[in-house]
Each structure stands twice: as structure tokens, then as C-alpha cells.
Write a protein that holds these residues in place. Structure first.
Motif, mmCIF file in Angstrom:
data_model
loop_
_atom_site.group_PDB
_atom_site.id
_atom_site.type_symbol
_atom_site.label_atom_id
_atom_site.label_comp_id
_atom_site.label_asym_id
_atom_site.label_seq_id
_atom_site.Cartn_x
_atom_site.Cartn_y
_atom_site.Cartn_z
ATOM 1 N N UNK A 1 0.855 -1.190 0.000
ATOM 2 C CA UNK A 1 0.000 0.000 0.000
ATOM 3 C C UNK A 1 0.890 1.238 0.000
ATOM 4 N N UNK B 1 3.218 2.586 3.020
ATOM 5 C CA UNK B 1 3.606 1.520 3.958
ATOM 6 C C UNK B 1 5.125 1.522 4.218
ATOM 7 N N UNK C 1 7.313 -2.442 10.246
ATOM 8 C CA UNK C 1 6.813 -3.049 8.997
ATOM 9 C C UNK C 1 5.883 -4.229 9.295
ATOM 10 N N UNK C 2 6.307 -5.058 10.243
ATOM 11 C CA UNK C 2 5.492 -6.222 10.607
ATOM 12 C C UNK C 2 4.160 -5.764 11.204
ATOM 13 N N UNK D 1 2.529 -2.866 10.724
ATOM 14 C CA UNK D 1 1.635 -2.288 9.697
ATOM 15 C C UNK D 1 1.047 -3.396 8.826
ATOM 16 N N UNK D 2 1.925 -4.333 8.388
ATOM 17 C CA UNK D 2 1.458 -5.415 7.501
ATOM 18 C C UNK D 2 0.434 -6.294 8.213
ATOM 19 N N UNK E 1 -2.863 -4.376 8.503
ATOM 20 C CA UNK E 1 -3.567 -4.297 7.224
ATOM 21 C C UNK E 1 -4.210 -5.640 6.876
ATOM 22 N N UNK E 2 -3.450 -6.726 7.084
ATOM 23 C CA UNK E 2 -3.994 -8.038 6.694
ATOM 24 C C UNK E 2 -4.866 -8.638 7.804
ATOM 25 N N UNK E 3 -4.935 -7.953 8.954
ATOM 26 C CA UNK E 3 -5.757 -8.372 10.091
ATOM 27 C C UNK E 3 -5.452 -9.805 10.540
ATOM 28 N N UNK E 4 -4.163 -10.133 10.524
ATOM 29 C CA UNK E 4 -3.715 -11.445 11.009
ATOM 30 C C UNK E 4 -2.267 -11.310 11.474
ATOM 31 N N UNK F 1 1.213 -11.990 11.108
ATOM 32 C CA UNK F 1 2.071 -12.535 10.055
ATOM 33 C C UNK F 1 3.372 -13.085 10.650
ATOM 34 N N UNK F 2 3.973 -14.010 9.933
ATOM 35 C CA UNK F 2 5.238 -14.592 10.369
ATOM 36 C C UNK F 2 6.364 -13.591 10.077
ATOM 37 N N UNK F 3 7.027 -13.145 11.130
ATOM 38 C CA UNK F 3 8.055 -12.105 10.956
ATOM 39 C C UNK F 3 9.439 -12.684 10.659
ATOM 40 N N UNK G 1 -4.829 4.611 0.346
ATOM 41 C CA UNK G 1 -4.478 3.427 -0.446
ATOM 42 C C UNK G 1 -5.219 2.193 0.083
ATOM 43 N N UNK H 1 -0.290 4.806 -8.082
ATOM 44 C CA UNK H 1 0.526 3.590 -8.112
ATOM 45 C C UNK H 1 0.762 3.132 -9.556
#
Lengths: 163, 295
Positions: free
Chosen positions: A78, A81, A123-124, A126-127, A130-133, A135-137, B49, B60
Motif C-alpha cells: 500500500x 507503507x 513493517x510487521x 503495519x502489515x 492491514x492483513x488483520x492477522x 504474520x510470520x516475521x 491506499x 501507483x
């Protein structure tokens, strides 16, 4: 006349190089240059770190912002980001620039390592948000660590260019 | 007297070092304030975005369109290195490959003859049944100019766009199987969302037991199968192909094989090596060939 023009051209290149090299790093990060390795190092954030310490006056904030937006556009994230990450790094280093300029290389390297951990969390975070889960960092941690490991070679190269 | 001087104590700040420090501090705080302002702008941009505001998408797409020629030129040395390596590899193993190809050729000749007779028979049967002719798809082959940049995104950038006939939500394949689908289409560039990306969902069917499922990417190299009813019937090595549900992916496109079953988690190994891609094929939407004939 010609010598004068050449000198001006050289000076122009010298002034543009820090920001230009960051844009080049953003583009290079999109190629699998180190495909033989299981992970790809990130060239951009060590580059921002180095130039903010050594040539902060040649790195305008809007330039860092644009590099981040380009990174987001090319990387498929995005918009904003990775830009946030770049700006946080830039701001953090700028605040401690005087200290980092006088610090030993080892100390500067260690600061980069801890900053990379901070960037990883941003970064982890924000990601994941955004993905609402969750994530594996791990891949991000390994990628950032690899970038930090390669920092001495990058510094050697940039020192040569800078001088 | 008032200008810059090399003599200590007679510079721009004269004998007032505190003024120099104050000036430097002012510049530092001014720059830090600017960083703060741009952080706020970034948060705002991220919000736009994320909300899929058309303007953010346009920015983009514009940026990718703008940089695609640069990326294409920049990838030339890299592509040359890879193609040279492949040529050397082929040159070294020519004799071994030739033996295998001769054997394969004999098998293929037999299969072609069989297929020709089947095709003729198929045509005759279709004519007898007065079947409406199938619509067919057209294909566009494009080169990859940028690979995934960060661990949380699995997408690639192509050097073909709307002006080459690419549209959004088109399936992307190689000769081995499914790669992903198009998401952002510019005039000269297209972003492909790979099947391994967290946002990827592909309706699939498990061969043999005809079980429908959704293959969901999780940012690893092995996407997982969701909404499977008959888990006990599934075994490692079962083939997965697209089911055609949803209308984006045509049915029966090879996707991969089941590589691991751990309780309710079923992992898929895609047929395509997504890290080693250089070219991909985009399948254009279905075109009625009768319309083309009329043109």
C-alpha cells in the motif's frame, strides 16, 4: 570554459548522488540479484542510514518520501507503507547524527542492527494490521539481518564513492 | 570582514560559537518537524491506499508505468547473464538431452496420431449433436521486470499493459501451471498477484475425489487449502487444478500437488517455480470467435 562546465557537472553529480543512489537501491531491490541466496538483502534502508549520517544535508525529506512511494508502487505494498519506515529511519538517524558521525564503525553498525529491529517491528506491525492477522516475521527478520551483515561492504563501497 | 574566513573565530558566526550551535539546532529541529509532517502525509496516503481510493490506485499505476522502461533496461544485464548461463548449461548437456528428446519424440509422434484421430472424431460428433462452437481464449506473453520486494507481498511486475490488451482479473500462467492474476493494469505495465500472496484466493478442485476447495496464499511458498470437507480422503501427492468457479480462472488449469497434511492444514506445492519466472502468459477474457469472423 569546458573545465568550468566539467567542474559544475561533477559538483552537480556529487550533490545528487546520495538521493540518486537511494532511488537506484529501490529499483535494484526489485531484482533477484542474489537469487542464489535463500533470502534477498534489502539495500535501501542501509543506504538511507549511511547517507543520513554522512550527507544528511543532501537528502531532502520530500526525496525520502518519494523514494518510499516509489518503493511501495514497485513492490506492490500500500502507498505509504514502506514510506513510513524510510521516514522513521531517517528521523531517528537525523536526531542522533552528531553522535553517529563521531562513533566508531562497530558502534554505528550495532546501531543499524537495533534500528533494523525497530523497522522490522514497524513493517510487521503495519502489515499485520492491514492483513488483520499475525504474520510470520521470521523472513523479514532474516532479510533485515542479512542487510545488516552486508553493511560493511556497502559502507566500503560508498566511502570510496563519497571520497 | 563580514564574509566567510578560514581564520579560526572569524567565520560566518564570528566569535559567537553559540550562534552556530543555535543555527544548527534550528536546522535540525526544522528538518525533524518536516519528517513529522511527511510521516503524517504517509499515514494519510496509507489510509487512502488501504481504502482503495481510485486516486491512490492511479498514482501507483502511474508510477509503475513511469518506471517500467527503466526497469526493463535495468534488467537487460541480469537477463543476459541468466540466458548465457542457460546456454552454457545446454551446451554442456546437449548429448544427454538429445538422447532423452529422441525417446520423447517417438512417444509424442504416437500421441499426436492418436490425438488427430480423436480430434476428427470429436468434430464429427459435435456436428452430429449440432453443438454450439466453443468460445476460445487468446494469450499474451509478457516479460517480468520486477520481482517481489518485501517478505509480506508476493507480486510481480510485467512490461505489458492495457495498450497490449491486458485487463484486470486475468489469469496468468506458464506452461507448467497457474501463476496468479492481474491486479493493477497500467498502459504499459501490469502487477500480478501471485498464488502465494496472502490476498490470493483460487477456487480449486482435488483430482480423483472431485473435492472443491479454496487455495489461499499465506506468503509462504506453500499455499493452503481451505473449506475442505473430506480431509480423510486427501493424500499427499494428489493433484490440484482450478475448478472454474467464480469465473476468473478457467477450469482444469494445473495448479500443484498436495505436499503436506498436518491435521486440518493442507499445504500445496505449486507446479510453477515462482522464484525462477522470466516470462508469463496472460489469458485474455473469453472471445466469441464468430464476432472475430464478422470483423
Amino acid at each position: 570554459m569546458f573545465y568550468d562546465m566539467l567542474l559544475r557537472y561533477k559538483l552537480f553529480l556529487k550533490y545528487c548522488f546520495p538521493l540518486f543512489s537511494i532511488f537506484i537501491a529501490v529499483i535494484l531491490d526489485r531484482f533477484h540479484v542474489f537469487r542464489a541466496l535463500p533470502l534477498e538483502p534489502n539495500l535501501t534502508f542501509p543506504m538511507i542510514y549511511y547517507w543520513t549520517i554522512h550527507r544528511a544535508e543532501l537528502l531532502p525529506v520530500p526525496g525520502i518520501f518519494l523514494a518510499g512511494i516509489l518503493d511501495d508502487a514497485l513492490g506492490g505494498t500500500y502507498l505509504g507503507q514502506n514510506t513510513l519506515e524510510f521516514l522513521f529511519l531517517y528521523g531517528a538517524v537525523l536526531g542522533q547524527r552528531q553522535y553517529l558521525l563521531n562513533a566508531s564503525f562497530f558502534m554505528s553498525w550495532m546501531v543499524l542492527f537495533f534500528l533494523s529491529l525497530g523497522l522490522m517491528v514497524i513493517e510487521w506491525g503495519i502489515a499485520s494490521l492491514i492483513s488483520q492477522t499475525w504474520l510470520d516475521a521470521t523472513p523479514l527478520f532474516l532479510e533485515n539481518t542479512l542487510s545488516v551483515v552486508l553493511y560493511p561492504w556497502l559502507t566500503y563501497l560508498l566511502n570510496k564513492i563519497k571520497d | 570582514m563580514f564574509g566567510r574566513s578560514n581564520k579560526p573565530g572569524f567565520g560566518l558566526y564570528g566569535r559567537r560559537p553559540w550562534l552556530k550551535r543555535a543555527h544548527q539546532t534550528f536546522h535540525l529541529y526544522r528538518k525533524l518537524f518536516l519528517v513529522f509532517v511527511f510521516i503524517l502525509i504517509s499515514v494519510f496516503t496509507l489510509g487512502l491506499s488501504y481504502a482503495n481510493i481510485p486516486f491512490a490506485t492511479k498514482v501507483r499505476v502511474f508510477l509503475t508505468d513511469l518506471t517500467t522502461p527503466v526497469m526493463t533496461v535495468a534488467s537487460i544485464p541480469y537477463d543476459l547473464t541468466i540466458s548465457t548461463k542457460n546456454k552454457i548449461y545446454k551446451w554442456i548437456y546437449t548429448y544427454h538431452v538429445l538422447d532423452d528428446l529422441e525417446a520423447e519424440n517417438v512417444t509424442l509422434h504416437t500421441q499426436v496420431n492418436r490425438l488427430k484421430s480423436l480430434e476428427d472424431e470429436n468434430k464429427k460428433l459435435r456436428k452430429l449433436m449440432k453443438m454450439v462452437p466453443d468460445r476460445f481464449r487468446t494469450y499474451i506473453t509478457a516479460r517480468i521486470v520486477a520481482y517481489p520486494g518485501r517478505p509480506f507481498v508476493k507480486s510481480i511486475l510485467l512490461n505489458a499493459g492495457a495498450k497490449d490488451g491486458v485487463e484486470e482479473q486475468q489469469p496468468v500462467l506458464t506452461e507448467d501451471g497457474l501463476v496468479g492474476r492481474t491486479v493493477d493494469v497500467g498502459d504499459h505495465s501490469t502487477r500480478i498477484l501471485l498464488i502465494t500472496d496472502l490476498n490470493s484466493r483460487v477456487p480449486v478442485i482435488i483430482e480423483g475425489i472431485n473435492e472443491h476447495a479454496i487455495m489461499a496464499g499465506d506468503n509462504t511458498d506453500h499455499p493452503i487449502l481451505k473449506y475442505v470437507k473430506q480431509i480423510s480422503k486427501i493424500k499427499v501427492g494428489d493433484k490440484i487444478k482450478t475448478s472454474g468457479r467464480g469465473g476468473v480462472f478457467a477450469s482444469s488449469t494445473p495448479v500443484g500437488i498436495i505436499s503436506e497434511i498436518d491435521g486440518a492444514t493442507i499445504k500445496v506445492q505449486p507446479y510453477v517455480d515462482l522464484e525462477a519466472l522470466t516470462h508469463v502468459t496472460l489469458v485474455t477474457p473469453l472471445v466469441d470467435h464468430r464476432l472475430i469472423r464478422m470483423e
